[in-house]
Design a protein around this motif. Structure first.
Motif, PDB file in Angstrom:
ATOM      1  N   CYS A   1      39.954 -50.765 -32.513  1.00 25.29           N
ATOM      2  CA  CYS A   1      38.704 -50.073 -32.196  1.00 25.29           C
ATOM      3  C   CYS A   1      39.062 -48.991 -31.195  1.00 25.29           C
ATOM      4  CB  CYS A   1      37.682 -51.046 -31.604  1.00 25.29           C
ATOM      5  SG  CYS A   1      36.140 -50.260 -31.075  1.00 25.29           S
ATOM      6  N   TRP A   2      38.754 -47.749 -31.534  1.00 23.85           N
ATOM      7  CA  TRP A   2      39.185 -46.642 -30.663  1.00 23.85           C
ATOM      8  C   TRP A   2      38.016 -45.968 -29.942  1.00 23.85           C
ATOM      9  CZ3 TRP A   2      38.220 -41.274 -31.045  1.00 23.85           C
ATOM     10  CH2 TRP A   2      37.525 -40.859 -32.195  1.00 23.85           C
ATOM     11  N   ARG A   3      36.807 -46.231 -30.383  1.00 22.08           N
ATOM     12  CA  ARG A   3      35.661 -45.612 -29.712  1.00 22.08           C
ATOM     13  C   ARG A   3      34.407 -46.407 -30.046  1.00 22.08           C
ATOM     14  NH1 ARG A   3      34.242 -39.297 -30.277  1.00 22.08           N
ATOM     15  NH2 ARG A   3      35.739 -39.189 -28.570  1.00 22.08           N
ATOM     16  N   SER A   4      33.451 -46.344 -29.132  1.00 22.98           N
ATOM     17  CA  SER A   4      32.097 -46.812 -29.429  1.00 22.98           C
ATOM     18  C   SER A   4      31.110 -45.863 -28.783  1.00 22.98           C
ATOM     19  CB  SER A   4      31.880 -48.249 -28.946  1.00 22.98           C
ATOM     20  OG  SER A   4      31.852 -48.320 -27.530  1.00 22.98           O
ATOM     21  N   GLU A   5      29.912 -45.801 -29.345  1.00 25.88           N
ATOM     22  CA  GLU A   5      28.895 -44.865 -28.858  1.00 25.88           C
ATOM     23  C   GLU A   5      27.510 -45.473 -28.997  1.00 25.88           C
ATOM     24  OE1 GLU A   5      29.360 -40.836 -30.584  1.00 25.88           O
ATOM     25  OE2 GLU A   5      31.276 -41.576 -31.345  1.00 25.88           O
TER      26      GLU A   5
ATOM     27  N   PHE B   1      41.168 -45.292 -20.279  1.00 25.06           N
ATOM     28  CA  PHE B   1      40.918 -45.563 -21.690  1.00 25.06           C
ATOM     29  C   PHE B   1      42.059 -46.356 -22.320  1.00 25.06           C
ATOM     30  CE2 PHE B   1      41.831 -44.404 -26.093  1.00 25.06           C
ATOM     31  CZ  PHE B   1      40.649 -44.753 -26.721  1.00 25.06           C
TER      32      PHE B   1
ATOM     33  N   TYR C   1      29.442 -43.423 -24.283  1.00 25.01           N
ATOM     34  CA  TYR C   1      30.738 -43.608 -24.937  1.00 25.01           C
ATOM     35  C   TYR C   1      31.490 -44.821 -24.371  1.00 25.01           C
ATOM     36  CZ  TYR C   1      31.183 -39.160 -27.549  1.00 25.01           C
ATOM     37  OH  TYR C   1      31.040 -38.143 -28.447  1.00 25.01           O
ATOM     38  N   ASP C   2      32.109 -45.566 -25.271  1.00 28.55           N
ATOM     39  CA  ASP C   2      33.113 -46.590 -24.939  1.00 28.55           C
ATOM     40  C   ASP C   2      32.622 -47.614 -23.929  1.00 28.55           C
ATOM     41  OD1 ASP C   2      34.851 -45.426 -26.749  1.00 28.55           O
ATOM     42  OD2 ASP C   2      35.797 -44.156 -25.248  1.00 28.55           O
TER      43      ASP C   2
ATOM     44  N   HIS D   1      32.078 -50.559 -24.619  1.00 32.35           N
ATOM     45  CA  HIS D   1      32.770 -51.822 -24.898  1.00 32.35           C
ATOM     46  C   HIS D   1      33.907 -52.054 -23.912  1.00 32.35           C
ATOM     47  CE1 HIS D   1      35.371 -48.900 -26.962  1.00 32.35           C
ATOM     48  NE2 HIS D   1      36.341 -49.805 -26.894  1.00 32.35           N
ATOM     49  N   LEU D   2      34.294 -51.003 -23.173  1.00 32.45           N
ATOM     50  CA  LEU D   2      35.373 -51.146 -22.190  1.00 32.45           C
ATOM     51  C   LEU D   2      34.883 -51.689 -20.850  1.00 32.45           C
ATOM     52  CD1 LEU D   2      37.472 -47.911 -22.888  1.00 32.45           C
ATOM     53  CD2 LEU D   2      37.947 -50.256 -23.634  1.00 32.45           C
TER      54      LEU D   2
ATOM     55  N   ASN E   1      38.710 -55.966 -20.807  1.00 40.62           N
ATOM     56  CA  ASN E   1      37.908 -54.819 -20.401  1.00 40.62           C
ATOM     57  C   ASN E   1      38.029 -54.573 -18.898  1.00 40.62           C
ATOM     58  OD1 ASN E   1      36.038 -56.466 -19.035  1.00 40.62           O
ATOM     59  ND2 ASN E   1      34.427 -56.266 -20.562  1.00 40.62           N
TER      60      ASN E   1
ATOM     61  N   SER F   1      30.501 -48.572 -33.440  1.00 38.40           N
ATOM     62  CA  SER F   1      31.887 -48.842 -33.053  1.00 38.40           C
ATOM     63  C   SER F   1      32.784 -48.293 -34.162  1.00 38.40           C
ATOM     64  CB  SER F   1      32.126 -50.341 -32.842  1.00 38.40           C
ATOM     65  OG  SER F   1      31.513 -51.130 -33.843  1.00 38.40           O
TER      66      SER F   1
END
Length: 303
Positions: free
Chosen positions: A93-97, A275, A61-62, A64-65, A295, A247
């Protein structure tokens, strides 16, 4: 119109079917090199947003952070220009997996996501009160080839405007039990959950006769509503891993993780202390989400 905006025909098709693409993003040689750079960083959690080990389902998860290549990816103009025609000028963009599917892995069962409350029953995104229907736009990028043999996505076109599941029910995380399910001769699951427990109508069964397989070469991406009925096929190959990176985007007016400091999924409770959402287009006039401009390694996000 911006360089990569959806055409009028593509936008009309998207509104009707709930998805658009695939579209080209990276050349095959380029995505191979990018994946080589990303892969070792996935195992380095020294700057990751969540304090997890790599055995956790949520470890992807996430990222990208904290992984620069993924921080750059979520704001690519090939993606964002097209999203502006769907979501408007102010987008986060609130989440990526990460979604790996290894040889022998089962398929993912049919599902939809509106508020992403399916795992715990608690809403993770909330649209403004004058909006009847929510969801998020998912951009699913193939980091490797995605074929029917190694587990590509499947959609049932036109199912994005009606929810067949009640996410407020929540689901029990029981991977040992769920992974043994064998429905209609195809082994499927939902990462340790049985998504059928959320059905509004217990007798409901998705009409697979209308399903389409979304095969992609490495470096392409597909755009779809999270409320679109989607699943994936099992990976029946001997040595071809399928890896996708999803994403997720919403208008900046949407509240993300409202009034909570942690979220619970896949048997873990995750602190949101590190987050933040990323503005990929326009700005965040609502001011109700924590916005991060760089990030966790100091890489500046593009917007």
């Amino acid at each position: 119109m911006k360089k990569f905006s959806l055409t009028a025909e593509e936008l009309e098709s998207f509104r009707k079917n709930g998805y658009a693409g695939p579209f080209d993003l990276y050349e095959e040689a380029e995505i191979i090199e990018k994946y080589k750079a990303i892969r070792p960083k996935l195992f380095d959690r020294s700057h990751a947003a969540y304090d997890l080990d790599n055995k956790s389902v949520i470890s992807g998860y996430d990222r990208h952070l904290d992984i620069n290549e993924l921080s750059e990816h979520i704001s690519r103009r090939e993606i964002v220009d097209r999203l502006e025609g769907i979501l408007g000028p102010d987008i986060i963009c609130w989440r990526s997996e990460m979604f790996p599917k290894y040889p022998g892995d089962e398929g993912t069962d049919w599902h939809q996501a509106d508020t992403f409350a399916h795992a715990s029953g608690k809403k993770q995104i909330v649209w403004p009160t004058n909006t009847d229907f929510g969801g998020a736009i998912t951009v699913w990028t193939a980091l490797t080839e995605a074929s029917e043999e190694n587990g590509c996505l499947r959609f049932i076109p036109g199912t994005h405007e009606e929810m067949f599941y009640d996410e407020s029910k929540g689901m029990k995380y029981a991977p040992e039990e769920v992974n043994k399910l064998d429905k209609d001769g195809v082994k499927r699951g939902f990462f340790g959950y049985d998504y059928r427990n959320l059905q509004k109508d217990p007798s409901f069964k998705p009409d697979e006769s209308k399903a389409v397989s979304i095969e992609m070469r490495a470096g392409q991406f597909i755009i779809f509503w999270s409320t679109l009925m989607h699943s994936s096929l099992p990976n029946t190959t001997q040595n071809r891993t399928r890896l996708g990176y999803a994403s997720r985007y919403v208008p900046a007016s949407v509240s993300v993780y409202p009034d909570v400091s942690s979220f619970e999924e896949y048997g873990s409770e995750i602190s949101l202390d590190r987050f933040g959402v990323v503005v990929v287009s326009g700005n965040d006039p609502s001011k109700h989400n924590r916005v991060v401009r760089e990030n966790l390694r100091g890489y500046a996000f593009a917007s």
